[in-house]
Write a protein that holds these residues in place. Structure first.
Motif, PDB file in Angstrom:
ATOM      1  N   PRO A   1     -66.651 -89.299-137.453  1.00 33.45           N
ATOM      2  CA  PRO A   1     -67.041 -87.969-136.989  1.00 33.45           C
ATOM      3  C   PRO A   1     -65.874 -87.290-136.263  1.00 33.45           C
ATOM      4  CG  PRO A   1     -68.023 -89.648-135.596  1.00 33.45           C
ATOM      5  CD  PRO A   1     -67.310 -90.363-136.706  1.00 33.45           C
ATOM      6  N   VAL A   2     -65.850 -85.954-136.329  1.00 34.36           N
ATOM      7  CA  VAL A   2     -64.816 -85.180-135.644  1.00 34.36           C
ATOM      8  C   VAL A   2     -65.479 -84.154-134.737  1.00 34.36           C
ATOM      9  CG1 VAL A   2     -63.113 -85.481-137.491  1.00 34.36           C
ATOM     10  CG2 VAL A   2     -64.606 -83.482-137.520  1.00 34.36           C
ATOM     11  N   LYS A   3     -64.778 -83.831-133.659  1.00 34.21           N
ATOM     12  CA  LYS A   3     -65.230 -82.787-132.746  1.00 34.21           C
ATOM     13  C   LYS A   3     -64.207 -81.668-132.751  1.00 34.21           C
ATOM     14  CE  LYS A   3     -66.581 -81.712-128.023  1.00 34.21           C
ATOM     15  NZ  LYS A   3     -66.852 -82.247-126.673  1.00 34.21           N
ATOM     16  N   LEU A   4     -64.665 -80.435-132.944  1.00 29.94           N
ATOM     17  CA  LEU A   4     -63.790 -79.268-132.905  1.00 29.94           C
ATOM     18  C   LEU A   4     -63.630 -78.846-131.443  1.00 29.94           C
ATOM     19  CD1 LEU A   4     -63.958 -76.220-135.273  1.00 29.94           C
ATOM     20  CD2 LEU A   4     -63.377 -75.996-132.882  1.00 29.94           C
ATOM     21  N   HIS A   5     -62.411 -78.937-130.936  1.00 36.18           N
ATOM     22  CA  HIS A   5     -62.150 -78.575-129.534  1.00 36.18           C
ATOM     23  C   HIS A   5     -61.770 -77.111-129.363  1.00 36.18           C
ATOM     24  CE1 HIS A   5     -62.427 -82.366-127.338  1.00 36.18           C
ATOM     25  NE2 HIS A   5     -61.968 -82.947-128.433  1.00 36.18           N
ATOM     26  N   SER A   6     -60.826 -76.626-130.196  1.00 36.91           N
ATOM     27  CA  SER A   6     -60.322 -75.268-129.988  1.00 36.91           C
ATOM     28  C   SER A   6     -59.815 -74.666-131.286  1.00 36.91           C
ATOM     29  CB  SER A   6     -59.211 -75.271-128.942  1.00 36.91           C
ATOM     30  OG  SER A   6     -58.115 -76.057-129.398  1.00 36.91           O
ATOM     31  N   ARG A   7     -59.498 -73.364-131.216  1.00 37.55           N
ATOM     32  CA  ARG A   7     -58.969 -72.634-132.359  1.00 37.55           C
ATOM     33  C   ARG A   7     -57.728 -71.867-131.925  1.00 37.55           C
ATOM     34  NH1 ARG A   7     -62.163 -69.789-129.434  1.00 37.55           N
ATOM     35  NH2 ARG A   7     -62.326 -67.528-129.478  1.00 37.55           N
ATOM     36  N   HIS A   8     -56.862 -71.599-132.887  1.00 38.94           N
ATOM     37  CA  HIS A   8     -55.659 -70.801-132.648  1.00 38.94           C
ATOM     38  C   HIS A   8     -55.439 -69.941-133.888  1.00 38.94           C
ATOM     39  CE1 HIS A   8     -51.113 -70.734-131.474  1.00 38.94           C
ATOM     40  NE2 HIS A   8     -51.606 -69.526-131.673  1.00 38.94           N
ATOM     41  N   TRP A   9     -55.598 -68.630-133.725  1.00 41.52           N
ATOM     42  CA  TRP A   9     -55.489 -67.680-134.838  1.00 41.52           C
ATOM     43  C   TRP A   9     -54.205 -66.880-134.759  1.00 41.52           C
ATOM     44  CZ3 TRP A   9     -58.473 -68.044-138.864  1.00 41.52           C
ATOM     45  CH2 TRP A   9     -59.796 -68.471-138.745  1.00 41.52           C
ATOM     46  N   HIS A  10     -53.644 -66.569-135.933  1.00 40.45           N
ATOM     47  CA  HIS A  10     -52.542 -65.627-136.092  1.00 40.45           C
ATOM     48  C   HIS A  10     -53.111 -64.484-136.919  1.00 40.45           C
ATOM     49  CE1 HIS A  10     -49.599 -68.624-134.701  1.00 40.45           C
ATOM     50  NE2 HIS A  10     -50.389 -69.478-135.336  1.00 40.45           N
ATOM     51  N   ILE A  11     -53.098 -63.269-136.364  1.00 43.78           N
ATOM     52  CA  ILE A  11     -53.728 -62.118-137.003  1.00 43.78           C
ATOM     53  C   ILE A  11     -52.666 -61.048-137.254  1.00 43.78           C
ATOM     54  CG2 ILE A  11     -55.544 -60.375-136.812  1.00 43.78           C
ATOM     55  CD1 ILE A  11     -56.845 -62.307-134.691  1.00 43.78           C
ATOM     56  N   PHE A  12     -52.582 -60.590-138.497  1.00 42.42           N
ATOM     57  CA  PHE A  12     -51.572 -59.616-138.904  1.00 42.42           C
ATOM     58  C   PHE A  12     -52.251 -58.363-139.455  1.00 42.42           C
ATOM     59  CE2 PHE A  12     -49.966 -63.864-139.425  1.00 42.42           C
ATOM     60  CZ  PHE A  12     -48.679 -63.822-138.912  1.00 42.42           C
ATOM     61  N   ASP A  13     -51.809 -57.200-139.001  1.00 42.93           N
ATOM     62  CA  ASP A  13     -52.195 -55.921-139.583  1.00 42.93           C
ATOM     63  C   ASP A  13     -51.100 -55.495-140.552  1.00 42.93           C
ATOM     64  OD1 ASP A  13     -54.508 -53.966-138.675  1.00 42.93           O
ATOM     65  OD2 ASP A  13     -54.079 -55.222-136.934  1.00 42.93           O
ATOM     66  N   SER A  14     -51.447 -54.673-141.552  1.00 42.61           N
ATOM     67  CA  SER A  14     -50.455 -54.268-142.544  1.00 42.61           C
ATOM     68  C   SER A  14     -49.421 -53.285-141.996  1.00 42.61           C
ATOM     69  CB  SER A  14     -51.140 -53.685-143.785  1.00 42.61           C
ATOM     70  OG  SER A  14     -51.912 -52.561-143.442  1.00 42.61           O
ATOM     71  N   ASP A  15     -49.592 -52.805-140.762  1.00 42.16           N
ATOM     72  CA  ASP A  15     -48.579 -51.953-140.147  1.00 42.16           C
ATOM     73  C   ASP A  15     -47.500 -52.765-139.435  1.00 42.16           C
ATOM     74  OD1 ASP A  15     -49.869 -52.873-137.878  1.00 42.16           O
ATOM     75  OD2 ASP A  15     -50.452 -50.893-137.150  1.00 42.16           O
ATOM     76  N   GLY A  16     -47.567 -54.086-139.571  1.00 47.55           N
ATOM     77  CA  GLY A  16     -46.576 -54.962-138.954  1.00 47.55           C
ATOM     78  C   GLY A  16     -46.978 -55.520-137.602  1.00 47.55           C
TER      79      GLY A  16
END
Length: 128
Positions: free
Chosen positions: A44-59
């Motif tokens: 079994p695994v436990k999800l501790h955290s998330r880390h997102w990289h978010i890009f808009d098309s305007d840079g």
């Protein structure tokens, strides 16, 4: 749907443009995404955290980090899956996200990262 397997965990993503929550005249574009996390490991695994990289098309670019997903830190048994829906707002009609989940092997307490595949968020009217 976009999918990727890393560290024995499959992450699949579907996106949906949220027209009712968007305001193109104000450069506000809302998207929902449904993520399915499948544990193909023998433990079994436990999800501790998330880390997102978010890009808009305007840079423009931003990062989002935090504990769990939608307020939860689920434990996913071997052969089981966990699904949730969340959202992202963009300032342009097209964007992209990718990231990682930090997870724990419940048996030996080892911490590891699982990749979240890059996925596009595109308003339907940009397809024309």
């Amino acid at each position: 749907m976009i999918s990727m397997i890393s560290e024995g965990v499959k992450v699949s993503v579907e996106t949906f443009y949220q027209q009712d929550y968007s305001n193109p005249m104000q450069s506000e574009f809302m998207f929902a995404y449904r993520i399915t996390i499948e544990n193909h490991n023998s433990f079994p695994v436990k999800l501790h955290s998330r880390h997102w990289h978010i890009f808009d098309s305007d840079g423009s670019y931003r990062e989002v980090e935090g504990e769990g997903v939608v307020g939860m830190q689920p434990v996913i048994s071997s052969g089981e899956e966990y699904q949730y829906v969340s959202g992202c707002n963009l300032h342009t009609e097209i964007g992209r996200m990718h990231g990682t989940y930090q997870m724990e092997n419940i048996h030996n307490k080892e911490i590891f990262d699982v990749s979240i595949p890059a996925f596009d968020m595109i308003t339907p009217f940009k397809y024309n």
